[in-house]
Design a protein around this motif. Sequence first.
Motif, PDB file in Angstrom:
ATOM      1  N   LEU A 224       3.750  19.962  62.993  1.00  0.00           N
ATOM      2  CA  LEU A 224       4.052  19.173  64.184  1.00  0.00           C
ATOM      3  C   LEU A 224       4.653  17.821  63.813  1.00  0.00           C
ATOM      4  CD1 LEU A 224       0.886  19.956  66.354  1.00  0.00           C
ATOM      5  CD2 LEU A 224       3.255  20.536  66.932  1.00  0.00           C
ATOM      6  N   ARG A 225       4.122  17.222  62.774  1.00  0.00           N
ATOM      7  CA  ARG A 225       4.651  15.938  62.290  1.00  0.00           C
ATOM      8  C   ARG A 225       6.082  16.114  61.788  1.00  0.00           C
ATOM      9  NH1 ARG A 225       4.126  13.621  56.960  1.00  0.00           N
ATOM     10  NH2 ARG A 225       4.070  11.341  56.965  1.00  0.00           N
TER      11      ARG A 225
ATOM     12  N   ASP B 221      11.954  15.500  62.449  1.00  0.00           N
ATOM     13  CA  ASP B 221      13.268  16.151  62.504  1.00  0.00           C
ATOM     14  C   ASP B 221      13.978  15.845  63.814  1.00  0.00           C
ATOM     15  OD1 ASP B 221      13.594  17.296  60.054  1.00  0.00           O
ATOM     16  OD2 ASP B 221      13.380  19.365  60.712  1.00  0.00           O
ATOM     17  N   GLU B 222      13.251  15.969  64.913  1.00  0.00           N
ATOM     18  CA  GLU B 222      13.856  15.754  66.226  1.00  0.00           C
ATOM     19  C   GLU B 222      14.351  14.316  66.384  1.00  0.00           C
ATOM     20  OE1 GLU B 222      10.891  17.011  68.985  1.00  0.00           O
ATOM     21  OE2 GLU B 222      11.492  19.127  68.888  1.00  0.00           O
TER      22      GLU B 222
ATOM     23  N   LEU C 270      17.598  14.021  64.249  1.00  0.00           N
ATOM     24  CA  LEU C 270      18.728  14.724  64.859  1.00  0.00           C
ATOM     25  C   LEU C 270      19.173  14.039  66.151  1.00  0.00           C
ATOM     26  CD1 LEU C 270      17.665  18.435  64.283  1.00  0.00           C
ATOM     27  CD2 LEU C 270      19.415  17.144  63.055  1.00  0.00           C
ATOM     28  N   ASP C 271      18.232  13.531  66.927  1.00  0.00           N
ATOM     29  CA  ASP C 271      18.598  12.775  68.132  1.00  0.00           C
ATOM     30  C   ASP C 271      19.465  11.575  67.765  1.00  0.00           C
ATOM     31  OD1 ASP C 271      17.291  14.445  69.877  1.00  0.00           O
ATOM     32  OD2 ASP C 271      15.496  13.197  70.058  1.00  0.00           O
ATOM     33  N   GLN C 272      19.028  10.813  66.785  1.00  0.00           N
ATOM     34  CA  GLN C 272      19.767   9.615  66.379  1.00  0.00           C
ATOM     35  C   GLN C 272      21.154   9.973  65.863  1.00  0.00           C
ATOM     36  OE1 GLN C 272      17.172   7.805  63.514  1.00  0.00           O
ATOM     37  NE2 GLN C 272      15.704   7.094  65.036  1.00  0.00           N
ATOM     38  N   VAL C 273      21.221  11.019  65.034  1.00  0.00           N
ATOM     39  CA  VAL C 273      22.486  11.395  64.406  1.00  0.00           C
ATOM     40  C   VAL C 273      23.507  11.872  65.439  1.00  0.00           C
ATOM     41  CG1 VAL C 273      23.564  13.141  62.933  1.00  0.00           C
ATOM     42  CG2 VAL C 273      21.550  11.908  62.120  1.00  0.00           C
ATOM     43  N   PHE C 274      23.111  12.806  66.287  1.00  0.00           N
ATOM     44  CA  PHE C 274      24.088  13.417  67.184  1.00  0.00           C
ATOM     45  C   PHE C 274      24.298  12.624  68.476  1.00  0.00           C
ATOM     46  CE2 PHE C 274      23.062  16.803  64.238  1.00  0.00           C
ATOM     47  CZ  PHE C 274      24.334  17.264  63.931  1.00  0.00           C
ATOM     48  N   LEU C 275      23.364  11.774  68.835  1.00  0.00           N
ATOM     49  CA  LEU C 275      23.611  10.862  69.951  1.00  0.00           C
ATOM     50  C   LEU C 275      24.612   9.787  69.553  1.00  0.00           C
ATOM     51  CD1 LEU C 275      20.074  10.386  71.569  1.00  0.00           C
ATOM     52  CD2 LEU C 275      22.056  11.529  72.561  1.00  0.00           C
ATOM     53  N   ARG C 276      24.660   9.481  68.281  1.00  0.00           N
ATOM     54  CA  ARG C 276      25.619   8.479  67.805  1.00  0.00           C
ATOM     55  C   ARG C 276      27.053   8.948  68.075  1.00  0.00           C
ATOM     56  NH1 ARG C 276      27.099   3.603  67.841  1.00  0.00           N
ATOM     57  NH2 ARG C 276      28.211   2.847  65.985  1.00  0.00           N
ATOM     58  N   GLY C 277      27.319  10.224  67.830  1.00  0.00           N
ATOM     59  CA  GLY C 277      28.643  10.762  68.120  1.00  0.00           C
ATOM     60  C   GLY C 277      28.978  10.653  69.596  1.00  0.00           C
TER      61      GLY C 277
ATOM     62  N   LEU D 198       3.762  31.052  64.850  1.00  0.00           N
ATOM     63  CA  LEU D 198       4.496  30.920  66.105  1.00  0.00           C
ATOM     64  C   LEU D 198       5.130  29.538  66.222  1.00  0.00           C
ATOM     65  CD1 LEU D 198       5.327  32.013  68.861  1.00  0.00           C
ATOM     66  CD2 LEU D 198       3.118  31.244  69.766  1.00  0.00           C
ATOM     67  N   LEU D 199       4.401  28.518  65.832  1.00  0.00           N
ATOM     68  CA  LEU D 199       4.926  27.158  65.866  1.00  0.00           C
ATOM     69  C   LEU D 199       6.139  27.021  64.955  1.00  0.00           C
ATOM     70  CD1 LEU D 199       4.614  24.227  66.851  1.00  0.00           C
ATOM     71  CD2 LEU D 199       3.015  23.847  64.960  1.00  0.00           C
ATOM     72  N   ASN D 200       6.075  27.656  63.792  1.00  0.00           N
ATOM     73  CA  ASN D 200       7.197  27.608  62.859  1.00  0.00           C
ATOM     74  C   ASN D 200       8.426  28.299  63.457  1.00  0.00           C
ATOM     75  OD1 ASN D 200       7.942  26.609  60.287  1.00  0.00           O
ATOM     76  ND2 ASN D 200       7.962  28.672  59.462  1.00  0.00           N
ATOM     77  N   ARG D 201       8.197  29.444  64.108  1.00  0.00           N
ATOM     78  CA  ARG D 201       9.304  30.158  64.761  1.00  0.00           C
ATOM     79  C   ARG D 201       9.919  29.307  65.863  1.00  0.00           C
ATOM     80  NH1 ARG D 201      10.295  33.785  69.000  1.00  0.00           N
ATOM     81  NH2 ARG D 201      11.759  35.454  68.451  1.00  0.00           N
ATOM     82  N   GLN D 202       9.082  28.633  66.629  1.00  0.00           N
ATOM     83  CA  GLN D 202       9.578  27.774  67.708  1.00  0.00           C
ATOM     84  C   GLN D 202      10.404  26.614  67.159  1.00  0.00           C
ATOM     85  OE1 GLN D 202       5.839  26.825  69.615  1.00  0.00           O
ATOM     86  NE2 GLN D 202       5.992  28.535  71.055  1.00  0.00           N
ATOM     87  N   ALA D 203      10.026  26.123  65.988  1.00  0.00           N
ATOM     88  CA  ALA D 203      10.793  25.041  65.372  1.00  0.00           C
ATOM     89  C   ALA D 203      12.201  25.511  65.017  1.00  0.00           C
ATOM     90  CB  ALA D 203      10.073  24.541  64.120  1.00  0.00           C
ATOM     91  N   VAL D 204      12.299  26.719  64.460  1.00  0.00           N
ATOM     92  CA  VAL D 204      13.607  27.280  64.119  1.00  0.00           C
ATOM     93  C   VAL D 204      14.435  27.494  65.380  1.00  0.00           C
ATOM     94  CG1 VAL D 204      14.790  29.273  63.135  1.00  0.00           C
ATOM     95  CG2 VAL D 204      12.758  28.349  62.002  1.00  0.00           C
ATOM     96  N   LEU D 205      13.826  28.050  66.413  1.00  0.00           N
ATOM     97  CA  LEU D 205      14.535  28.280  67.668  1.00  0.00           C
ATOM     98  C   LEU D 205      14.927  26.969  68.351  1.00  0.00           C
ATOM     99  CD1 LEU D 205      12.486  31.279  69.131  1.00  0.00           C
ATOM    100  CD2 LEU D 205      14.756  31.335  68.076  1.00  0.00           C
ATOM    101  N   GLY D 206      14.160  25.922  68.079  1.00  0.00           N
ATOM    102  CA  GLY D 206      14.501  24.608  68.625  1.00  0.00           C
ATOM    103  C   GLY D 206      15.837  24.107  68.101  1.00  0.00           C
ATOM    104  N   TRP D 207      16.099  24.338  66.812  1.00  0.00           N
ATOM    105  CA  TRP D 207      17.404  23.985  66.239  1.00  0.00           C
ATOM    106  C   TRP D 207      18.495  24.804  66.920  1.00  0.00           C
ATOM    107  CZ3 TRP D 207      19.002  21.763  61.112  1.00  0.00           C
ATOM    108  CH2 TRP D 207      18.098  20.766  60.682  1.00  0.00           C
ATOM    109  N   ARG D 208      18.247  26.104  67.123  1.00  0.00           N
ATOM    110  CA  ARG D 208      19.259  26.944  67.783  1.00  0.00           C
ATOM    111  C   ARG D 208      19.573  26.399  69.175  1.00  0.00           C
ATOM    112  NH1 ARG D 208      17.981  33.172  68.804  1.00  0.00           N
ATOM    113  NH2 ARG D 208      18.339  33.292  66.547  1.00  0.00           N
ATOM    114  N   THR D 209      18.539  26.085  69.935  1.00  0.00           N
ATOM    115  CA  THR D 209      18.738  25.582  71.297  1.00  0.00           C
ATOM    116  C   THR D 209      19.534  24.285  71.295  1.00  0.00           C
ATOM    117  OG1 THR D 209      16.662  26.594  72.035  1.00  0.00           O
ATOM    118  CG2 THR D 209      17.545  24.812  73.373  1.00  0.00           C
ATOM    119  N   ARG D 210      19.194  23.394  70.384  1.00  0.00           N
ATOM    120  CA  ARG D 210      19.883  22.098  70.295  1.00  0.00           C
ATOM    121  C   ARG D 210      21.378  22.299  70.029  1.00  0.00           C
ATOM    122  NH1 ARG D 210      18.889  16.716  68.746  1.00  0.00           N
ATOM    123  NH2 ARG D 210      16.638  17.118  68.557  1.00  0.00           N
ATOM    124  N   PHE D 211      21.699  23.079  69.017  1.00  0.00           N
ATOM    125  CA  PHE D 211      23.103  23.198  68.615  1.00  0.00           C
ATOM    126  C   PHE D 211      23.876  24.158  69.512  1.00  0.00           C
ATOM    127  CE2 PHE D 211      21.076  21.550  64.723  1.00  0.00           C
ATOM    128  CZ  PHE D 211      21.808  20.372  64.632  1.00  0.00           C
ATOM    129  N   ARG D 212      23.205  25.115  70.139  1.00  0.00           N
ATOM    130  CA  ARG D 212      23.885  25.975  71.099  1.00  0.00           C
ATOM    131  C   ARG D 212      24.353  25.137  72.289  1.00  0.00           C
ATOM    132  NH1 ARG D 212      24.684  31.356  73.068  1.00  0.00           N
ATOM    133  NH2 ARG D 212      26.153  30.933  74.781  1.00  0.00           N
TER     134      ARG D 212
END
Length: 221
Positions: free
Chosen positions: A75-76, A81-82, A85-92, A142-156
């Motif tokens: 969780l930490r 990570d979030e 990634l928020d800082q990096v891609f919001l900058r663009g 399950l939490l680990n899987r959700q983390a991976v899917l979170g990246w997919r959702t963000r970049f999709r």
Amino acid sequence: MNQTIDQAADAASEQAKGKGERTRDRILEIAENSVLNKGFGATSIEELICEAGITKSGFFYHFKDKNELARALLLRHIEQDEKILDQVFLRGQELVDDPLQQFLIGLKILAELVEDLPQGHPGCLIAVYCYQERLFDNEVRLLNRQAVLGWRTRFRAILDRIVDVYPPNEPVDLDELADMVSTVVEGGIVMSKALGRPHMLANQIMLLRSFVKLLFTRQPV
């Protein structure tokens, strides 16, 4: 008089709470370094207790077992990570209105960020958990899987905005392309460690950037 006593009790309670949070954070920091260096199975509660300078009961006050520690670590890691990634891609998004250029700028900033790490990227807990998933309960997996899917959702979501303006030059599954960001980052971490080349991760991200640019930029006939 009673008010003064209550205020003193509240202050003492807040101080104890602050100390407890610092101890918990310290345990998590030590545990993360150990897990990234040698794996979760090889990380013992005894070594965490020793390095943190606490008692065994002090450890179990914060974490009832290693699976609870694993959940807290993950969780930490996800939260950190979030934020990055928020800082990096919001900058663009702050710099330009064009969705493709926003993504390309974000990838460039991400590459620069990891390149500035003098010893290379320390590693990824999500990957470690995948390699050693039998050590964890279903909730952690399950939490680990959700983390991976979170990246997919963000970049999709980013790619959907790009496709609205720039039809791709080749047929492409946008979920697969979104997953490619994770694949390049995780693979780049592994390759940089295996070959002893700290800058390899940044190079791989820049190659991904070039691919995305070629995929969506209309070429002259």
